[in-house]
Design a protein around this motif. Structure first.
Motif, PDB file in Angstrom:
ATOM      1  N   GLY A   1      41.870  43.597  46.154  1.00 45.07           N
ATOM      2  CA  GLY A   1      40.646  43.948  45.450  1.00 45.07           C
ATOM      3  C   GLY A   1      40.480  45.430  45.189  1.00 45.07           C
TER       4      GLY A   1
ATOM      5  N   ARG B   1      40.195  35.000  42.649  1.00 47.34           N
ATOM      6  CA  ARG B   1      39.324  34.762  43.800  1.00 47.34           C
ATOM      7  C   ARG B   1      38.822  33.305  43.829  1.00 47.34           C
ATOM      8  NH1 ARG B   1      36.479  38.945  46.168  1.00 47.34           N
ATOM      9  NH2 ARG B   1      35.647  37.232  47.433  1.00 47.34           N
ATOM     10  N   THR B   2      38.702  32.671  42.669  1.00 47.03           N
ATOM     11  CA  THR B   2      38.057  31.370  42.572  1.00 47.03           C
ATOM     12  C   THR B   2      39.023  30.204  42.790  1.00 47.03           C
ATOM     13  OG1 THR B   2      36.449  32.299  41.015  1.00 47.03           O
ATOM     14  CG2 THR B   2      36.637  29.888  41.099  1.00 47.03           C
TER      15      THR B   2
ATOM     16  N   LYS C   1      39.183  42.444  35.016  1.00 43.31           N
ATOM     17  CA  LYS C   1      38.176  41.964  35.959  1.00 43.31           C
ATOM     18  C   LYS C   1      38.073  40.434  35.922  1.00 43.31           C
ATOM     19  CE  LYS C   1      35.201  46.041  36.187  1.00 43.31           C
ATOM     20  NZ  LYS C   1      33.849  46.579  35.941  1.00 43.31           N
ATOM     21  N   ARG C   2      38.230  39.837  34.735  1.00 43.77           N
ATOM     22  CA  ARG C   2      38.185  38.377  34.629  1.00 43.77           C
ATOM     23  C   ARG C   2      39.367  37.751  35.367  1.00 43.77           C
ATOM     24  NH1 ARG C   2      35.445  34.105  35.262  1.00 43.77           N
ATOM     25  NH2 ARG C   2      36.155  32.294  34.071  1.00 43.77           N
TER      26      ARG C   2
ATOM     27  N   TYR D   1      40.814  38.916  37.996  1.00 45.10           N
ATOM     28  CA  TYR D   1      40.550  38.971  39.444  1.00 45.10           C
ATOM     29  C   TYR D   1      39.522  37.917  39.853  1.00 45.10           C
ATOM     30  CZ  TYR D   1      39.685  40.708  44.115  1.00 45.10           C
ATOM     31  OH  TYR D   1      39.573  40.792  45.476  1.00 45.10           O
ATOM     32  N   GLU D   2      38.530  37.673  39.007  1.00 43.82           N
ATOM     33  CA  GLU D   2      37.548  36.618  39.300  1.00 43.82           C
ATOM     34  C   GLU D   2      38.233  35.257  39.393  1.00 43.82           C
ATOM     35  OE1 GLU D   2      34.759  36.912  36.151  1.00 43.82           O
ATOM     36  OE2 GLU D   2      33.869  38.801  36.866  1.00 43.82           O
ATOM     37  N   LEU D   3      39.157  34.983  38.480  1.00 40.41           N
ATOM     38  CA  LEU D   3      39.885  33.717  38.519  1.00 40.41           C
ATOM     39  C   LEU D   3      40.759  33.627  39.767  1.00 40.41           C
ATOM     40  CD1 LEU D   3      40.931  33.448  34.755  1.00 40.41           C
ATOM     41  CD2 LEU D   3      39.148  32.125  35.930  1.00 40.41           C
TER      42      LEU D   3
ATOM     43  N   GLU E   1      40.129  27.520  30.680  1.00 42.15           N
ATOM     44  CA  GLU E   1      40.467  28.875  31.136  1.00 42.15           C
ATOM     45  C   GLU E   1      41.934  29.188  30.850  1.00 42.15           C
ATOM     46  OE1 GLU E   1      38.702  31.264  32.052  1.00 42.15           O
ATOM     47  OE2 GLU E   1      36.808  30.457  32.779  1.00 42.15           O
TER      48      GLU E   1
END
Length: 537
Positions: A353, A377-378, A370-371, A373-375, A389
């Motif tokens: 991160g 993490r999810t 940033k998107r 990294y969100e994926l 996606e």
């Protein structure tokens, strides 16, 4: 009036703003503030007298740019100026930039981070040919996820006798930076430790800075002796010196940064240095430099005034013609303002991160990274991504099937660090991280080579300093990217810093100035010797 001093000399005082500015900019001679019936003026040369027509209000000694900063820093690294061009990864801090700075008596750090060993070795061979005996540094970046990169870089630095490394992005001391440091130590005839391999550590946290200011930890030294990386004598010598000769306080910079306010960080590290030096009784205390946000003479002057031994620039150098990036990137940087930056995930520490600062204006990289990294993490892996996606990623971001991206990534790491492939094939989430890092890595490459159809994906590391530099140079020859030479930029910043420090000295003595007299700017045209300009050549 009893006790009043007067100025005596042959120069003519200047009472207008342009003339006063010209006098203030004569940095190689003393400068005086005088007063008569016409008002307050500025004059150079001369001396104090007990009688005369011009009352002497304040004086400042000569202050040429090569007196700024720490003389110990300049002597230790063999420099004329306390100025360092910091490393920008991927060779953006290029061989040509390092050579230009070295020949001008400044320290340049080659951007070795992210480069394969064969590319680093090519650069080291270039330095051996072009600047034998002159000072230079190479970047050594902490690589906790790819330890082989850090280990191989140190092996190359030792083989080619690199005199200095700039250690950056460290989360803790590693065996590799300690190995480089200790391998260059030898006993001196007077009992002092002679240092062959110098370390400049760039930090943004006091607790990490303290680790570099102390001797290397005993467990690391013992392990290096055990595996034959250093001798027992070198380990003993390493117990008597700090890991780093110099510590750079990294404020709000481009690339890896914690966006610390430089004034708060620098003052804290100066106090940490004093305490550690007392604890260990170092004969030569480590020096503290300043980086982050230094894009104008005022910023450079402020750093020196606070006690910085040297200053480090980065963002402004990326916009110079010697940088190893594309003309398209230089053009984008030349239009940036101080608010045109944002934080985005870092490729080398993606899973942790960790973020870095990049240009926001003219590119969508920050938003897309940033998107990703969100994926990450999810979801647990590429297989778990929703169809919508995956389709969006393959169409807008990667522009190819994710399976093809993984095949290319696997081939890349099989050449660079095969252990990464083995881990990824056993862990779907790790595989996802490497695929997403493909985009983060390629985005910086697209920017570097100027890939025209990938303009929206350019990853350009920079901080607010570039916006301040653009504002300061607006209307001058340095506004055009093709006119920005790294030594010229350095000379302008150092000369302007000396100018503003002189003004500060005179103000501290109670002097005031006519409006416009202290507005130091570059010349309007390249090569023009403007009245307020003292270029380094």
């Amino acid at each position: 009036m009893s006790g009043t001093l007067y100025w005596h000399g042959s120069d003519v005082p200047r009472f207008d703003s342009a003339g006063a500015r010209e006098a203030l900019a004569r940095l190689d001679t003393a400068c005086h503030i005088v007063r008569d019936a016409r008002g307050t003026g500025v004059v150079t040369g001369g001396s104090a007298a007990t009688s005369g027509d011009l009352e002497l209000l304040a004086s400042a000694p000569p202050l040429p740019p090569d007196r700024l900063g720490s003389p110990q820093f300049r002597a230790a690294h063999g420099l004329r100026y306390a100025y360092m061009g910091g490393a920008m990864a991927g060779g953006i801090a290029s061989e040509e930039m390092v050579v230009a700075l070295a020949r001008a008596g400044m320290l340049g750090s080659f951007g070795a981070a992210g480069l394969l060993p064969e590319r680093i070795e090519k650069a080291l061979q270039f330095f051996v040919r072009e600047i034998p005996g002159l000072p230079y540094a190479c970047n050594l970046i902490h690589s906790p996820s790819e330890e082989a990169l850090e280990r191989n870089a140190v092996s190359l630095f030792l083989r080619y006798g690199v005199p200095c490394v700039e250690a950056s992005a460290y989360l803790d001391l590693s065996p590799h930076i300690v190995r480089y440091r200790a391998a260059g130590l030898r006993p001196g005839p007077d009992g002092r430790v002679l240092i062959g391999n110098r370390v400049i550590a760039k930090v943004s946290r006091p607790e990490l800075g303290e680790r570099f200011l102390r001797p290397a930890p005993e467990p690391i030294l013992a392990k290096l002796v055990e595996d034959g990386s250093i001798t027992a004598e070198q380990a003993e010598l390493a117990r008597r010196v700090p890991v780093a000769d110099d510590l750079t306080a990294e404020g709000d910079s481009g690339g890896h940064t914690d966006r610390r306010p430089l004034a708060a960080l620098l003052s804290t590290l100066l106090r940490v240095r004093e305490q550690v030096s007392r604890d260990y009784g170092y004969p030569d205390a480590p020096r503290i430099g300043a980086a982050g946000g230094i894009g104008t003479p005022e910023a450079a002057a402020a750093a020196f005034a606070m006690g910085a031994a040297y200053i480090v620039t980065g963002s402004v150098n990326q916009a110079c013609v010697e940088s190893g990036t594309s003309p398209a990137v230089r053009g984008l940087l030349a239009r940036a303002d101080i608010a045109d930056c944002q934080m985005a995930p870092a490729a080398d520490m993606f899973e942790m991160g960790v973020e870095l600062q990049v240009l926001k204006r003219g590119t969508m990289f920050g938003m897309r990274a940033k998107r990703l990294y969100e994926l990450y993490r999810t979801y647990d892996g590429l297989h778990a991504l929703p169809d919508a996606e995956r389709e969006k990623l393959e169409r807008q971001v990667f522009r190819r099937p994710l399976a093809d991206v993984w095949a290319e990534t696997r081939d890349y790491f099989n050449r660079r660090d095969p252990a990464q492939v083995e881990r990824a094939e056993q862990n779907p989430k790790r595989q996802m991280a490497l695929v997403f890092r493909w985009y983060l890595g390629m985005s910086s490459r697209w920017a570097k080579v100027g890939e025209a159809d990938r303009l929206a994906d350019y990853q350009i590391w920079c901080g607010p300093a570039i916006g301040a530099f653009n504002d300061w140079t607006r209307g001058s020859y340095l506004a055009a990217p093709e006119n920005r030479g790294v030594v010229d930029v350095a000379g302008q910043l150092l000369t302007g810093a000396a100018f503003h420090l002189r003004v500060a000295q005179l103000r501290a003595a109670g002097a005031d100035f006519v409006a416009g007299a202290t507005d130091y700017r570059p010349a309007l045209a390249q090569g023009e010797q403007a009245p307020d300009l003292a270029l380094l050549r």
